[in-house]
Design a protein around this motif. Structure first.
Motif, PDB file in Angstrom:
ATOM      1  N   MET A  56       0.882  -1.015  -0.092  1.00 15.23           N
ATOM      2  CA  MET A  56       0.072  -0.051  -0.119  1.00 15.23           C
ATOM      3  C   MET A  56       0.902   1.197  -0.081  1.00 15.23           C
ATOM      4  N   LYS A  57       0.445   2.165  -0.708  1.00 13.70           N
ATOM      5  CA  LYS A  57       1.111   3.443  -0.798  1.00 13.70           C
ATOM      6  C   LYS A  57       0.263   4.712  -0.797  1.00 13.70           C
ATOM      7  N   VAL A  58       0.841   5.598   0.368  1.00 11.12           N
ATOM      8  CA  VAL A  58       0.021   6.622   0.663  1.00 11.12           C
ATOM      9  C   VAL A  58       0.861   7.909   0.122  1.00 11.12           C
ATOM     10  N   THR A  59      -0.265   8.846  -0.743  1.00  9.00           N
ATOM     11  CA  THR A  59       0.400  10.029  -1.173  1.00  9.00           C
ATOM     12  C   THR A  59      -0.211  11.276  -0.797  1.00  9.00           C
ATOM     13  N   LEU A  60       0.146  12.046  -0.139  1.00  7.15           N
ATOM     14  CA  LEU A  60      -0.565  13.140   0.618  1.00  7.15           C
ATOM     15  C   LEU A  60      -0.146  14.528  -0.548  1.00  7.15           C
ATOM     16  N   ASP A  61      -1.504  15.209  -0.990  1.00  6.80           N
ATOM     17  CA  ASP A  61      -1.219  16.209  -2.001  1.00  6.80           C
ATOM     18  C   ASP A  61      -2.235  17.272  -1.745  1.00  6.80           C
ATOM     19  N   SER A  62      -1.935  18.584  -2.329  1.00 11.09           N
ATOM     20  CA  SER A  62      -2.601  19.629  -2.648  1.00 11.09           C
ATOM     21  C   SER A  62      -2.362  19.987  -3.836  1.00 11.09           C
ATOM     22  N   PRO A  63      -3.153  19.519  -5.047  1.00 14.63           N
ATOM     23  CA  PRO A  63      -2.825  19.710  -6.444  1.00 14.63           C
ATOM     24  C   PRO A  63      -2.760  21.173  -6.740  1.00 14.63           C
ATOM     25  N   ALA A  64      -1.548  21.492  -7.358  1.00  9.54           N
ATOM     26  CA  ALA A  64      -1.629  22.783  -7.973  1.00  9.54           C
ATOM     27  C   ALA A  64      -2.612  23.099  -8.984  1.00  9.54           C
ATOM     28  N   SER A  65      -3.187  22.148  -9.546  1.00 12.24           N
ATOM     29  CA  SER A  65      -4.397  22.765 -10.476  1.00 12.24           C
ATOM     30  C   SER A  65      -5.701  22.664  -9.938  1.00 12.24           C
ATOM     31  N   ALA A  66      -5.875  22.755  -8.585  1.00 14.00           N
ATOM     32  CA  ALA A  66      -7.020  22.885  -7.744  1.00 14.00           C
ATOM     33  C   ALA A  66      -6.943  24.129  -6.729  1.00 14.00           C
ATOM     34  N   PRO A  67      -7.793  24.682  -6.270  1.00  8.26           N
ATOM     35  CA  PRO A  67      -7.766  25.719  -5.183  1.00  8.26           C
ATOM     36  C   PRO A  67      -7.038  25.465  -4.224  1.00  8.26           C
TER      37      PRO A  67
ATOM     38  N   PRO B 286      -5.100  24.914  -0.386  1.00  6.44           N
ATOM     39  CA  PRO B 286      -5.731  25.289   0.940  1.00  6.44           C
ATOM     40  C   PRO B 286      -5.708  26.373   1.649  1.00  6.44           C
ATOM     41  N   LEU B 287      -6.227  26.896   2.501  1.00  9.17           N
ATOM     42  CA  LEU B 287      -6.316  28.136   3.216  1.00  9.17           C
ATOM     43  C   LEU B 287      -5.452  28.006   4.246  1.00  9.17           C
ATOM     44  N   SER B 288      -4.770  26.709   4.461  1.00 11.32           N
ATOM     45  CA  SER B 288      -3.545  26.985   5.581  1.00 11.32           C
ATOM     46  C   SER B 288      -2.383  25.938   5.138  1.00 11.32           C
ATOM     47  N   PRO B 289      -1.178  26.114   5.225  1.00  8.92           N
ATOM     48  CA  PRO B 289      -0.208  25.246   4.898  1.00  8.92           C
ATOM     49  C   PRO B 289       0.294  24.124   5.858  1.00  8.92           C
ATOM     50  N   TYR B 290      -0.754  23.801   6.527  1.00  9.00           N
ATOM     51  CA  TYR B 290      -0.621  22.987   7.816  1.00  9.00           C
ATOM     52  C   TYR B 290      -1.249  21.615   7.569  1.00  9.00           C
ATOM     53  N   TYR B 291      -1.927  21.511   6.506  1.00  6.52           N
ATOM     54  CA  TYR B 291      -2.774  20.241   6.065  1.00  6.52           C
ATOM     55  C   TYR B 291      -2.408  20.060   4.421  1.00  6.52           C
ATOM     56  N   SER B 292      -2.912  18.566   4.089  1.00  6.22           N
ATOM     57  CA  SER B 292      -3.055  18.404   2.904  1.00  6.22           C
ATOM     58  C   SER B 292      -4.378  18.073   2.417  1.00  6.22           C
ATOM     59  N   GLN B 293      -4.708  18.480   1.378  1.00  7.89           N
ATOM     60  CA  GLN B 293      -6.194  18.415   0.866  1.00  7.89           C
ATOM     61  C   GLN B 293      -6.593  16.860   0.522  1.00  7.89           C
ATOM     62  N   VAL B 294      -5.673  16.121  -0.035  1.00  9.17           N
ATOM     63  CA  VAL B 294      -5.949  14.900  -0.460  1.00  9.17           C
ATOM     64  C   VAL B 294      -4.952  13.933   0.018  1.00  9.17           C
ATOM     65  N   ALA B 295      -5.407  12.534   0.366  1.00 10.64           N
ATOM     66  CA  ALA B 295      -4.688  11.513   0.772  1.00 10.64           C
ATOM     67  C   ALA B 295      -5.089  10.528  -0.079  1.00 10.64           C
ATOM     68  N   ARG B 296      -4.028   9.965  -1.035  1.00 10.10           N
ATOM     69  CA  ARG B 296      -4.391   8.950  -2.030  1.00 10.10           C
ATOM     70  C   ARG B 296      -3.829   7.605  -1.581  1.00 10.10           C
ATOM     71  N   VAL B 297      -4.683   6.613  -1.437  1.00 11.88           N
ATOM     72  CA  VAL B 297      -4.094   5.252  -0.945  1.00 11.88           C
ATOM     73  C   VAL B 297      -4.311   4.443  -2.044  1.00 11.88           C
ATOM     74  N   GLU B 298      -3.092   4.078  -2.441  1.00 10.56           N
ATOM     75  CA  GLU B 298      -3.232   3.158  -3.563  1.00 10.56           C
ATOM     76  C   GLU B 298      -3.227   1.679  -3.158  1.00 10.56           C
ATOM     77  N   GLN B 299      -4.185   0.759  -3.700  1.00  4.79           N
ATOM     78  CA  GLN B 299      -4.334  -0.419  -3.516  1.00  4.79           C
ATOM     79  C   GLN B 299      -3.732  -1.531  -4.237  1.00  4.79           C
ATOM     80  N   ALA B 300      -3.462  -2.799  -3.882  1.00  9.31           N
ATOM     81  CA  ALA B 300      -2.706  -3.554  -4.665  1.00  9.31           C
ATOM     82  C   ALA B 300      -3.271  -3.895  -6.119  1.00  9.31           C
ATOM     83  N   ASP B 301      -4.609  -3.827  -6.200  1.00  6.29           N
ATOM     84  CA  ASP B 301      -4.964  -4.123  -7.665  1.00  6.29           C
ATOM     85  C   ASP B 301      -4.822  -2.822  -8.741  1.00  6.29           C
TER      86      ASP B 301
END
Length: 129
Positions: A1-12, A14-29
């Motif tokens: 399992m791979k976890v990526t934390l992201d605040s994509p540049a193509s989206a608005p 976040p109002l604070s630099p202290y959190y990520s907007q998206v956590a992507r959890v890759e599954q084995a399949d």
């Protein structure tokens, strides 16, 4: 399992630099789960803020190869549950397929005093996207 934390540049951003907007959890399949932080939006009315929230959610999902149709769970926080119908009308314009699982809460206030709504989601992205 791979976890990526992201605040994509193509989206608005976040109002604070202290959190990520998206956590992507890759599954084995090759599929993935997207956990999207609570989103608020500017606007004078609940309808305007709701529309802005869904537009931001759409941009965040798009950045990860997903769509609003991939949402499997949605949690909504309203400062006035009596306005649920107003929010629901906007939500139905954006979520047009089978509705996801859902929880809606009334809260006394959100982290920005002008915010009337905050929405967080979980999306399931099929393999290959």
């Amino acid at each position: 399992m791979k976890v990526t934390l992201d605040s994509p540049a193509s989206a608005p951003q976040p109002l604070s630099p202290y959190y990520s907007q998206v956590a992507r959890v890759e599954q084995a399949d090759g599929s993935a789960l997207l956990f999207v932080s609570g989103q608020i939006a500017e606007g004078d009315t609940l309808a305007e803020q709701s529309r802005g929230v869904f537009e931001t959610l759409d941009a965040l999902l798009t950045a990860h190869g997903a769509t609003l149709a991939d949402i499997v769970n949605i949690r909504t926080y309203l400062t006035d549950i009596g306005r649920l119908g107003e929010y629901g009308a906007v939500r139905r314009r954006f979520l047009t397929g089978t509705p996801p699982t859902s929880m809606t809460f009334e809260v006394p206030r959100l982290f920005r005093p002008e915010a009337l709504i905050e929405v967080e989601i979980v999306a399931a992205v099929p393999a290959g996207r």
